[in-house]
Design a protein around this motif. Sequence first.
Motif, PDB file in Angstrom:
ATOM      1  N   GLY A  87       0.789  -1.219   0.000  1.00  0.00           N
ATOM      2  CA  GLY A  87       0.000   0.000   0.000  1.00  0.00           C
ATOM      3  C   GLY A  87       0.822   1.271   0.000  1.00  0.00           C
ATOM      4  O   GLY A  87       0.274   2.358   0.175  1.00  0.00           O
ATOM      5  N   ILE A  88       2.137   1.166  -0.172  1.00  0.00           N
ATOM      6  CA  ILE A  88       3.021   2.346  -0.152  1.00  0.00           C
ATOM      7  C   ILE A  88       3.830   2.372  -1.442  1.00  0.00           C
ATOM      8  O   ILE A  88       4.462   1.383  -1.815  1.00  0.00           O
ATOM      9  N   ILE A 126       8.807  10.208  10.317  1.00  0.00           N
ATOM     10  CA  ILE A 126       7.880  10.512   9.217  1.00  0.00           C
ATOM     11  C   ILE A 126       7.610  12.013   9.221  1.00  0.00           C
ATOM     12  O   ILE A 126       7.297  12.582  10.262  1.00  0.00           O
ATOM     13  N   VAL A 127       7.730  12.608   8.060  1.00  0.00           N
ATOM     14  CA  VAL A 127       7.476  14.039   7.907  1.00  0.00           C
ATOM     15  C   VAL A 127       6.277  14.207   6.985  1.00  0.00           C
ATOM     16  O   VAL A 127       6.256  13.672   5.872  1.00  0.00           O
ATOM     17  N   LEU A 136      -0.071   5.610   7.364  1.00  0.00           N
ATOM     18  CA  LEU A 136       1.354   5.329   7.224  1.00  0.00           C
ATOM     19  C   LEU A 136       1.978   4.979   8.563  1.00  0.00           C
ATOM     20  O   LEU A 136       2.802   4.050   8.652  1.00  0.00           O
ATOM     21  N   VAL A 137       1.591   5.696   9.598  1.00  0.00           N
ATOM     22  CA  VAL A 137       2.139   5.418  10.932  1.00  0.00           C
ATOM     23  C   VAL A 137       1.736   4.018  11.384  1.00  0.00           C
ATOM     24  O   VAL A 137       2.559   3.251  11.904  1.00  0.00           O
ATOM     25  N   ALA A 138       0.463   3.670  11.170  1.00  0.00           N
ATOM     26  CA  ALA A 138      -0.002   2.345  11.571  1.00  0.00           C
ATOM     27  C   ALA A 138       0.692   1.250  10.767  1.00  0.00           C
ATOM     28  O   ALA A 138       0.994   0.168  11.285  1.00  0.00           O
ATOM     29  N   ALA A 143       4.102  -4.054  15.798  1.00  0.00           N
ATOM     30  CA  ALA A 143       3.159  -4.578  16.782  1.00  0.00           C
ATOM     31  C   ALA A 143       3.798  -5.720  17.554  1.00  0.00           C
ATOM     32  O   ALA A 143       4.591  -6.478  17.003  1.00  0.00           O
ATOM     33  N   PRO A 144       3.449  -5.873  18.839  1.00  0.00           N
ATOM     34  CA  PRO A 144       4.008  -6.988  19.619  1.00  0.00           C
ATOM     35  C   PRO A 144       3.419  -8.314  19.165  1.00  0.00           C
ATOM     36  O   PRO A 144       2.351  -8.375  18.541  1.00  0.00           O
ATOM     37  N   GLN A 145       4.101  -9.386  19.475  1.00  0.00           N
ATOM     38  CA  GLN A 145       3.632 -10.720  19.126  1.00  0.00           C
ATOM     39  C   GLN A 145       2.392 -11.062  19.944  1.00  0.00           C
ATOM     40  O   GLN A 145       2.324 -10.785  21.134  1.00  0.00           O
TER      41      GLN A 145
END
Length: 377
Positions: A87-88, A126-127, A136-138, A143-145
Amino acid sequence: MSTPTTATARTAPARRATPSAVQSVWLVTEREIGSKLRSKAFVVSTLLLLLLPLVALVWAGIAATNVQTTHVAATPELASTVSGVGGITVTTADSADAAIAMVKDGTVEAAVVPADTADGPYPYKIVAKDSYPETLVATLSVAPQVQLLEENPQNALLRYFVAIGFGVVFLMAASMFGGTIAQSVVEEKQTRVVELLISAIPVRMLLAGKVLGNTILAMAQILALAAIAFVGLTVSGQSLALTGLGGPVVWFAVFFFFGFVLLASLFAAAGAMVSRQEDIGSTTTPLTMLILAPYLLVIFFNDNPVVLAVMSYVPFSAPVAMPLRIYLGQVSWWEPVLSLAILVGTCLAAILVGARIYENSLLRMGARVTLKEALRA
């Protein structure tokens, strides 16, 4: 020499054969189906009922394929890190200043550049220009396991939509055809057509034909909706949502058949208790509430196994709750069989009670017949 014949022999007309019980039921069934198919209101409502799910499925498929892409600028040392994320779309800039300049002039939505200090948890930052890039941040967050002690293959959102689907189909079909049966009975009483009908067909055969005709139409709509759902999800690339739905849909059709016959018999009896269209609501409102209750309960308690278990054994809610429990994998093999046996037994009892009310109230005009009078007459 023979005597000439002075009178012409006449053949007596053959007596019209009385139709058998099966023929009587089928004649009324054909009449019910034909009258519905000739009704523009019924045809239009049926087309809308089939068209709306198809449009929704196509729209969902288009929305699923149109994945939003975020345009990002990154420095050479970070381009490989960001480019592997779905998605980027990454544009490599010569330096951090060049990447930030691309954000300012609107070429990209955000820039990923080295952090000002190496002491932070992330080696980059991120700017963005004037809004927080939540997506984008998400996407870039770590994320933890997570470990699940009990695997649950059903997605919560998908479970909710399956619950709504079963509830809506049962609510719409039962209320629409149930109300139609009651209105048809009252209309025949007002126009005195019923007196002509029962002069040739027994009252109970008339009731059986009405129930059978509307049951055939309702089941045809259910099968059409199921076909549209399966074909639509497959064509729109959402076949994953069909996983595990085959069995529950078959069980829903079986439960719906007996549940609808139960309700249709009661709606016909409710219609026979009144003589004016304006009074139909006074006798059909309790039945409408019985149809509405499972729809509301299955929406609010689709994640509550205790409530669903109770609902799956109540005849009026079993057509919705039991197929949902089967889809969720919360039942043993004998539970649908037991629930169906309870539903069939209740259906037979409702047919007997409805037939008695229908037979005792059909020719009574004027004031509304009370339930006590209809059962005692």
